[in-house]
Scaffold this motif. Sequence first.
Motif, PDB file in Angstrom:
ATOM      1  N   THR A  78       0.825  -1.261  -0.042  1.00 20.19           N
ATOM      2  CA  THR A  78       0.099  -0.144   0.211  1.00 20.19           C
ATOM      3  C   THR A  78       1.018   1.237  -0.181  1.00 20.19           C
ATOM      4  O   THR A  78       1.904   1.174   0.432  1.00 20.19           O
ATOM      5  CB  THR A  78      -1.054  -0.005   1.190  1.00 20.19           C
ATOM      6  N   VAL A  79       0.167   2.308  -0.441  1.00 18.81           N
ATOM      7  CA  VAL A  79       1.001   3.604  -0.399  1.00 18.81           C
ATOM      8  C   VAL A  79       1.358   3.814   1.102  1.00 18.81           C
ATOM      9  O   VAL A  79       2.525   4.174   1.224  1.00 18.81           O
ATOM     10  CB  VAL A  79      -0.020   4.628  -1.034  1.00 18.81           C
ATOM     11  N   ASP A  80       0.535   3.897   2.023  1.00 20.63           N
ATOM     12  CA  ASP A  80       0.978   4.251   3.489  1.00 20.63           C
ATOM     13  C   ASP A  80       2.064   3.316   3.988  1.00 20.63           C
ATOM     14  O   ASP A  80       2.961   3.731   4.594  1.00 20.63           O
ATOM     15  CB  ASP A  80      -0.534   3.726   4.268  1.00 20.63           C
ATOM     16  N   LEU A  83       5.148   4.807   2.097  1.00 21.71           N
ATOM     17  CA  LEU A  83       5.324   6.005   2.649  1.00 21.71           C
ATOM     18  C   LEU A  83       5.950   5.787   3.962  1.00 21.71           C
ATOM     19  O   LEU A  83       6.961   6.701   4.405  1.00 21.71           O
ATOM     20  CB  LEU A  83       4.157   6.761   2.765  1.00 21.71           C
ATOM     21  N   VAL A 108       9.683   4.040  -7.400  1.00 28.78           N
ATOM     22  CA  VAL A 108       8.398   4.878  -6.777  1.00 28.78           C
ATOM     23  C   VAL A 108       9.178   5.972  -5.918  1.00 28.78           C
ATOM     24  O   VAL A 108      10.225   5.826  -5.210  1.00 28.78           O
ATOM     25  CB  VAL A 108       7.630   4.235  -6.092  1.00 28.78           C
ATOM     26  N   ASP A 112       6.088  11.010  -6.889  1.00 27.12           N
ATOM     27  CA  ASP A 112       5.048  10.022  -7.681  1.00 27.12           C
ATOM     28  C   ASP A 112       3.875   9.923  -6.857  1.00 27.12           C
ATOM     29  O   ASP A 112       2.801  10.009  -7.122  1.00 27.12           O
ATOM     30  CB  ASP A 112       5.615   8.557  -7.863  1.00 27.12           C
ATOM     31  N   MET A 113       4.023   9.655  -5.614  1.00 22.48           N
ATOM     32  CA  MET A 113       3.075   9.489  -4.367  1.00 22.48           C
ATOM     33  C   MET A 113       2.253  11.039  -4.290  1.00 22.48           C
ATOM     34  O   MET A 113       1.071  11.093  -4.099  1.00 22.48           O
ATOM     35  CB  MET A 113       3.622   8.905  -3.352  1.00 22.48           C
ATOM     36  N   LYS A 116      -0.247  11.498  -7.067  1.00 18.61           N
ATOM     37  CA  LYS A 116      -1.540  10.620  -6.989  1.00 18.61           C
ATOM     38  C   LYS A 116      -2.067  10.506  -5.896  1.00 18.61           C
ATOM     39  O   LYS A 116      -3.444  10.378  -5.453  1.00 18.61           O
ATOM     40  CB  LYS A 116      -1.353   9.323  -7.401  1.00 18.61           C
ATOM     41  N   HIS A 117      -1.504  10.620  -4.517  1.00 18.78           N
ATOM     42  CA  HIS A 117      -1.981  10.550  -3.185  1.00 18.78           C
ATOM     43  C   HIS A 117      -1.523  11.497  -2.167  1.00 18.78           C
ATOM     44  O   HIS A 117      -0.236  11.541  -1.743  1.00 18.78           O
ATOM     45  CB  HIS A 117      -1.396   8.989  -2.817  1.00 18.78           C
TER      46      HIS A 117
END
Length: 145
Positions: A78-80, A83, A108, A112-113, A116-117
């Motif tokens: 996941t992104v989280d 991160l 990544v 990038d994040m 998008k997020h």
Amino acid sequence: MTRDVQSISPQDTVQRAAQMMDELNVGSIPVLDGQKLVGMITDRDITVRSTAAGQAPGQTRVGDVMSTDVRTCAPNQTVDEVLGQMGDVQIRRVPVVDEQSQEVIGIVSLGDMAAKHSAGIDHTLEEISTPAEPDRSTFGSQTRH
């Protein structure tokens, strides 16, 4: 994630790594031995471990100055999670490694994040940007960190 990842060999020179960084407008490049990820070379590695030590960029090998403790992520994380990992170790880019083949399939970045997020980016950026204290224990020595 960026899928068309350019890489360099540990046998290439630091000069070639710097040229690639300039051509690609990046500050780090994955180092692959065949298809295996063995390190990352960053503009900071070149500056601190090579240039500051007086090494000749045309003769110094990437493998001699690259960072070998590379954090990676899987495409299904996941992104989280990613991160959190970036914040924990204060990095801005993470190679994405296929779990089956162990090949680098992308990279990544925090940028990038952010595109998008946006959730979590502020906290991660704050963790990454925490000022470091100078390492005075080896001041003036040629010790590799």
